[in-house]
Design a protein around this motif. Structure first.
Motif, PDB file in Angstrom:
ATOM      1  N   LYS A   1      -1.996  -1.893 -13.892  1.00  0.00           N
ATOM      2  CA  LYS A   1      -2.257  -2.275 -12.503  1.00  0.00           C
ATOM      3  C   LYS A   1      -2.210  -1.060 -11.569  1.00  0.00           C
ATOM      4  N   LEU A   2      -1.350  -0.119 -11.889  1.00  0.00           N
ATOM      5  CA  LEU A   2      -1.301   1.096 -11.077  1.00  0.00           C
ATOM      6  C   LEU A   2      -2.557   1.942 -11.296  1.00  0.00           C
TER       7      LEU A   2
ATOM      8  N   ARG B   1       2.046  -3.653 -18.200  1.00  0.00           N
ATOM      9  CA  ARG B   1       1.337  -4.252 -17.077  1.00  0.00           C
ATOM     10  C   ARG B   1       1.352  -3.317 -15.856  1.00  0.00           C
ATOM     11  N   SER B   2       2.480  -2.707 -15.598  1.00  0.00           N
ATOM     12  CA  SER B   2       2.570  -1.800 -14.441  1.00  0.00           C
ATOM     13  C   SER B   2       1.579  -0.654 -14.572  1.00  0.00           C
TER      14      SER B   2
ATOM     15  N   ARG C   1       4.146   5.293  -5.778  1.00  0.00           N
ATOM     16  CA  ARG C   1       4.281   5.083  -7.220  1.00  0.00           C
ATOM     17  C   ARG C   1       3.185   5.820  -7.988  1.00  0.00           C
TER      18      ARG C   1
ATOM     19  N   LEU D   1       2.751   1.511  -3.377  1.00  0.00           N
ATOM     20  CA  LEU D   1       1.847   1.817  -4.493  1.00  0.00           C
ATOM     21  C   LEU D   1       1.337   3.256  -4.403  1.00  0.00           C
TER      22      LEU D   1
ATOM     23  N   ARG E   1       0.835  -1.213   0.000  1.00  0.00           N
ATOM     24  CA  ARG E   1       0.000   0.000   0.000  1.00  0.00           C
ATOM     25  C   ARG E   1       0.865   1.257   0.000  1.00  0.00           C
TER      26      ARG E   1
ATOM     27  N   THR F   1      -9.090   2.354  -7.451  1.00  0.00           N
ATOM     28  CA  THR F   1      -9.683   1.588  -6.372  1.00  0.00           C
ATOM     29  C   THR F   1      -9.435   2.269  -5.026  1.00  0.00           C
ATOM     30  N   ARG F   2      -8.213   2.671  -4.795  1.00  0.00           N
ATOM     31  CA  ARG F   2      -7.846   3.075  -3.444  1.00  0.00           C
ATOM     32  C   ARG F   2      -7.610   4.560  -3.245  1.00  0.00           C
TER      33      ARG F   2
ATOM     34  N   ASP G   1      -5.475   0.650 -11.923  1.00  0.00           N
ATOM     35  CA  ASP G   1      -6.444  -0.054 -11.061  1.00  0.00           C
ATOM     36  C   ASP G   1      -6.318   0.401  -9.613  1.00  0.00           C
ATOM     37  N   TYR G   2      -5.090   0.414  -9.146  1.00  0.00           N
ATOM     38  CA  TYR G   2      -4.877   0.797  -7.742  1.00  0.00           C
ATOM     39  C   TYR G   2      -5.381   2.217  -7.509  1.00  0.00           C
TER      40      TYR G   2
END
Lengths: 586, 586
Positions: free
Chosen positions: B551-552, B547-548, B347, B344, B341, B558-559, B554-555
């Motif tokens: 997925k980042l 991919r990074s 990042r 990310l 957490r 989401t968060r 998404d993060y």
């Protein structure tokens, strides 16, 4: 910059009007004789005077000078030893200690406030005392009678200090891998060999002796046991003698807290005494650890309060710019909404945080003294639930608040001589030590909520709901908002409990947000409670206090209440987005 | 701890795939000959190599040693002067400077990335160069031809340094009250008398001469004018001679940035040259100030990136605890959701922040080079709108990120030799200097949005909406969420503009939340853009990068996406709760 001024009026208001301390104390036979509101007020006033006049003036010089290490000897900054002697003579270390061993037997609800006064005067100075009181608590809870007789009187009196020796380079958050060894001796004692790092107050020149509570493994066992290991050997009568093979190997150079000695400790065949049962050392150490966790939460709180005092004073004195819409006349910066925003944020979080600390102290008192076994059991569980929150939420907010306070000073805030930047550096460690705030959050969500099937949580929420629905002096919209947040929180925890078995990473991934959501939810509850109680008791209270509580409650429910939603949204989002990126892509 | 590794792949991706830099540069005649993607890549690689190998190794020792001040002379830490000589020889200071005076004429879109590499290697070292480039920019924009000929070549070459001298003890955020005086001379120059404080790089031993841009009042006028005042007198041919009465009186002792000399400066009948028109000094200084504001935003970004590198590496190496639900085997701490957490968060905020910086650089390039007057005018306004956001949002997030990175290290993060705590201390000033982040926010909301009747904002939002609706590779739900936030933001600003005349305190009270809401809204936009573009260009990109980004994204959605809502809620709550508590109740 004038020195620290203790917030005694706010503290008294919390004790008497918010927590109705006199009624609590009267209902507990062990406390009814010991304490009532006048005694509590006198103790707080005395603690404030001592910390304002003796400790606070040492704080900045202590940071500049720092602790020194020469020839194996640790020396604290100028003035520390003399002040500690006065502190000891005031009996402060044994304030909440056991009367049969020389403690004063005061309630923890009062103790947390005295602790705050100490941390607001100096984080570094107060830590030495806090560790001593924590070591005494642990020995009292788990030591045998001989150990108590031997160590407790001089710990409570402050003649000796305490330290908590756990971490090794390879074993920090994960203590399974400690290498320090304990070898049984014919006389029932043990010989301890090994080394530890990051030992706060591991060595210093404040006291005659230091009692280390050391985690070690008994030869042939992989279990962890706890030992009391004095720096100087202690005879059966409780007198210090010669060196016991406990030495500091070095001190750390740190970001802050420079007047606190953080030591590498070596044990060279040091004689130690088992505390509690063999291989049950972590459980015993947790008695001290939980004490220190609450104390460290109060470090965050005390830092925020001290920083607020400095920043509010500066904002009322420093002239720069003009009030919007007013004449062009230069005005103190407190006319600016953004400066007020920072000060009000600190004020709201600090006053609500203090209520959380007192609440935790109250539960510890009930857990210790209550005669009704149900009340005792609930208070024990509630104290366990609140401890990681108090530790993590108050230290996270403590850093936020010291940073906001520093910002109020503009460029002057970055200069060491202004004194405000030290609060940022000193309080930063509080989010890390005694278990990082991430560890606190996982304990809170995993053990204290989910493993408890939210029983304690839901009982607490029910009590909060009862109180809220009885309030008549605060805006109904705020109460509704608060009740809705409480329901949302309960639902979110229930949902996590349901997914627990299928999503092993979930608790770890969302724990910090869960703890923060809970913390803000409690802030909202306490602002409503403080505003309600201030108005209900206004005949007895200064008009400025009543008005402040009402207006701060408004500010909280207008500007800060949304923080709960932000954290709750992250709690309910699952673990996938956190866990899916491969480690090598970091 | 291994040294800093530059994020070149991410930088190239931003330039080429996200901002399509080659097309931008080809469309601008002044740049088409100067730069294309291979040149840009070579410049970034060279800057990375220099900063990794020469500058980064000086950073920690520079903090320990600090700047010294003896007999009126400022001495930088060991190695600084030699490294600066190399830096100068590399031509880095004139990278974006004017070719006719020896600059390289490179676009700012590239310059911001080079600046990030410098700050990631060392905040303190890079500042000296940044101030020099900013002083050159200001002299080029406002100085007469003689002044340009005299000063620019040696500023661009790095033989001389620049400094920005504004603050006096009584005049910080509010410069109306400066006391430094300028007396006209028969030869058209002025004699400057007075003192300034907090002058970064006010004196040092890195360069032969230092050109101070000094705010002062011409005798008999209350207007503020700007003067170029060299440390050593400069003859008409541009050669340094004897002392010009510009001396450092002291250096400040600060929380961090200890290798950067923060000086008290005295001007004793120093010869100075008017830059721009008399009494228009603040406008001229703003050219330098805005340059520095962007640069300081990048200080926050570079600090976050450097701290991320250290923390990610530590998290992959440090073993402690076991993965939840897995075997009890000890594992690197990156298996823990809470460690992820923190990494990310850093990042996501750093990569989106870098996009914001490049976006600002792009607008500066278009404002400077575009031939279409409409495009030029819009870019000028958009750069002005983005500058305070880049400064404040990137430095606020820079501090958050360095604190999170420090937390990943646990107890080791608080120890100086680990190196991570320095990033927290060094980057903390970036929220304060060049105009506090509160001042940035008031400029953003008051001048750049409300006084502009949100015209620039709404054009930007319309462009963002167009781009978003063309995206086909990112989840539609994220795009919807982003579009909704953009509408909410636009509505909130319109509502503030309507209340402006009746609520004079409103802008000041909610500005910081407005700036943060806007910043997070841009983060969401750039995460969608980066994910979309990475997938669209996947044939040309490493699979790990694609991919990074996905997925980042998404993060983020989401968060972190909820942070916008929290700030927006505070924007729309009015000023009353902030303004109603009487000053004496603070």
């Amino acid at each position: 910059m004038s020195s620290y001024q203790a917030p005694l009026q706010d503290m008294q208001f919390l004790l008497q009007q918010v927590f109705d301390a006199d009624s609590v104390w009267q209902a507990i036979p062990a406390l009814a004789e010991t304490i009532e509101s006048d005694t509590a007020a006198a103790i707080l006033a005395e603690a404030a005077k001592f910390n304002e006049e003796v400790v606070a003036p040492l704080n900045r010089a202590g940071d500049e000078q720092g602790v020194s290490f020469d020839n194996g000897q640790v020396t604290t900054p100028a003035g520390y030893a003399a002040a500690y002697q006065q502190y000891m003579e005031g009996g402060w270390i044994g304030l909440c200690g056991e009367p049969e061993f020389g403690g004063m037997g005061m309630p923890k609800m009062l103790g947390v406030l005295v602790d705050e006064l100490g941390y607001s005067a100096s984080n570094a100075f107060n830590l030495y005392a806090s560790l001593t009181a924590g070591a005494a608590l642990c020995i009292h809870a788990h030591g045998d009678e001989a150990l108590k007789q031997r160590f407790l009187p001089k710990l409570y009196s402050g003649e000796w200090a305490g330290a908590m020796d756990m971490t090794e380079p390879q074993a920090g958050s994960d203590l399974r891998h400690i290498l320090t060894k304990a070898t049984p001796q014919a006389d029932g004692s043990y010989r301890i060999n090994g080394s530890k790092i990051f030992i706060t107050g591991g060595d210093h020149d404040l006291t005659e002796n230091i009692i280390h509570l050391v985690l070690a493994k008994i030869d042939g066992s992989d279990g962890i046991s706890l030992f009391a290991v004095p720096k100087l050997a202690v005879d059966e009568a409780g007198n210090s003698g010669e060196s016991n093979g406990v030495t500091a190997g070095a001190i750390e150079h740190k970001m802050g807290l420079k007047a606190s000695a953080t030591c590498v400790m070596h044990y060279d065949n040091a004689q130690g005494y088992l505390v509690g049962r063999a291989n049950r050392g972590l459980v015993c150490m947790f008695t001290m650890m939980n004490y220190e966790r609450l104390s460290i939460g109060i470090q965050g709180l005390g830092s925020a309060q001290a920083a607020y005092s400095l920043a509010a004073e500066y904002a009322k004195e420093r002239k720069q710019g003009s009030a919007p819409g007013a004449s062009a006349e230069i005005a103190p910066i407190i006319v600016h909404g953004d400066v007020r925003r920072m000060l009000l944020n600190i004020r709201c979080l600090t006053e609500a945080g203090r209520a959380m600390a007192v609440m935790t102290g109250l539960q510890l008192d009930l857990a210790k003294f209550a005669e009704d076994p149900h009340q005792k059991a609930y208070a024990t569980k509630l104290a366990a639930l609140l401890t990681p929150v108090t530790k993590a939420f108050l230290t996270d907010r403590g850093l936020d608040c010291t940073i906001d306070a520093q910002q109020v000073f503009g460029g002057h805030g970055y200069i060491r001589e202004t004194g405000i930047e030290q609060w940022v550096r000193d309080t930063r460690i509080a989010q890390i030590y005694e278990g990082t705030n991430g560890i606190q959050a996982i304990d809170f969500l995993g053990r204290k909520l989910v493993a408890d099937r939210a029983e304690t949580l839901n009982q607490l929420l029910a009590e909060m709901t009862d109180a809220l629905t009885s309030f008549s002096r605060v805006p109904a919209a705020y109460v509704e908002h608060q009740l809705a947040q409480q329901r949302q929180f309960s639902d979110a925890i229930a949902a996590i409990a349901e997914q627990k078995s299928t999503a092993p990473d979930l608790i770890n991934a969302v724990a910090v947000d869960a703890l923060n959501a809970f913390g803000y939810m409690l802030c909202g509850y306490y602002w409503l409670t403080m505003s309600e109680r201030a108005q209900a008791c206004q005949a007895k209270l200064p008009v400025t206090l009543v008005r402040s509580k009402q207006k701060l409650c408004d500010y909280y429910f207008t500007r800060l209440v949304g923080r709960f939603d932000m954290h709750l949204a992250a709690v309910t989002c699952g673990a996938d987005s956190t866990m899916q990126l491969e480690a090598e892509l970091f």
